[in-house]
Design a protein around this motif. Structure first.
Motif, PDB file in Angstrom:
ATOM      1  N   ALA A  20       0.800  -1.267  -0.048  1.00  0.00           N
ATOM      2  CA  ALA A  20       0.124   0.066   0.110  1.00  0.00           C
ATOM      3  C   ALA A  20       0.582   1.327  -0.070  1.00  0.00           C
ATOM      4  O   ALA A  20       0.315   2.216  -0.544  1.00  0.00           O
ATOM      5  CB  ALA A  20      -0.652  -0.014   1.431  1.00  0.00           C
ATOM      6  N   ARG A  21       2.064   1.149   0.479  1.00  0.00           N
ATOM      7  CA  ARG A  21       2.790   2.289   0.611  1.00  0.00           C
ATOM      8  C   ARG A  21       4.183   2.302  -0.385  1.00  0.00           C
ATOM      9  O   ARG A  21       5.069   3.209  -0.545  1.00  0.00           O
ATOM     10  CB  ARG A  21       3.504   2.405   2.044  1.00  0.00           C
ATOM     11  N   GLY A  22       4.101   1.239  -1.242  1.00  0.00           N
ATOM     12  CA  GLY A  22       5.054   1.230  -2.317  1.00  0.00           C
ATOM     13  C   GLY A  22       6.184   1.378  -1.826  1.00  0.00           C
ATOM     14  O   GLY A  22       7.464   1.748  -2.403  1.00  0.00           O
ATOM     15  N   MET A  23       6.524   0.532  -0.770  1.00  0.00           N
ATOM     16  CA  MET A  23       8.024   0.435  -0.108  1.00  0.00           C
ATOM     17  C   MET A  23       8.408  -1.165  -0.031  1.00  0.00           C
ATOM     18  O   MET A  23       7.628  -1.990  -0.027  1.00  0.00           O
ATOM     19  CB  MET A  23       7.685   0.722   1.545  1.00  0.00           C
ATOM     20  N   THR A  24       9.555  -1.258  -0.277  1.00  0.00           N
ATOM     21  CA  THR A  24      10.245  -2.726  -0.378  1.00  0.00           C
ATOM     22  C   THR A  24      10.676  -3.046   1.284  1.00  0.00           C
ATOM     23  O   THR A  24      10.815  -2.242   2.137  1.00  0.00           O
ATOM     24  CB  THR A  24      11.404  -2.740  -0.995  1.00  0.00           C
TER      25      THR A  24
END
Length: 77
Positions: A20-24
């Motif tokens: 949802a946060r586009g984080m790895t």
């Protein structure tokens, strides 16, 4: 037991929050200052505990509440 679920019905929703946060996971590891290996253990439900300091940092970085990260499911739900 599904990935991210601890015995006793606690589900870790780390994958959903990261997506949802586009984080790895690598970026989260760097920002929270927890190893990728330890985050992976948490994410897959293989961990048995989480420090409040780690939970606090996860919530700060992911801009969420503990209840967004952890969920209880009764058996069979």
């Amino acid at each position: 037991m599904p990935p991210g679920e601890f015995a006793g019905g606690i589900e870790v929703r780390l994958d959903e929050l990261l997506a949802a946060r586009g984080m790895t996971l690598t970026e989260l590891s760097y920002r929270v200052e927890v190893t990728i290996a330890n985050l992976s253990i948490l994410k897959t439900g293989k961990g048995r505990a989480i420090r409040f300091s780690t939970l606090t940092r996860l919530c700060e970085v992911l801009d969420c509440q503990p209840g967004d990260l952890l969920r209880y499911s009764a058996a069979g739900e």
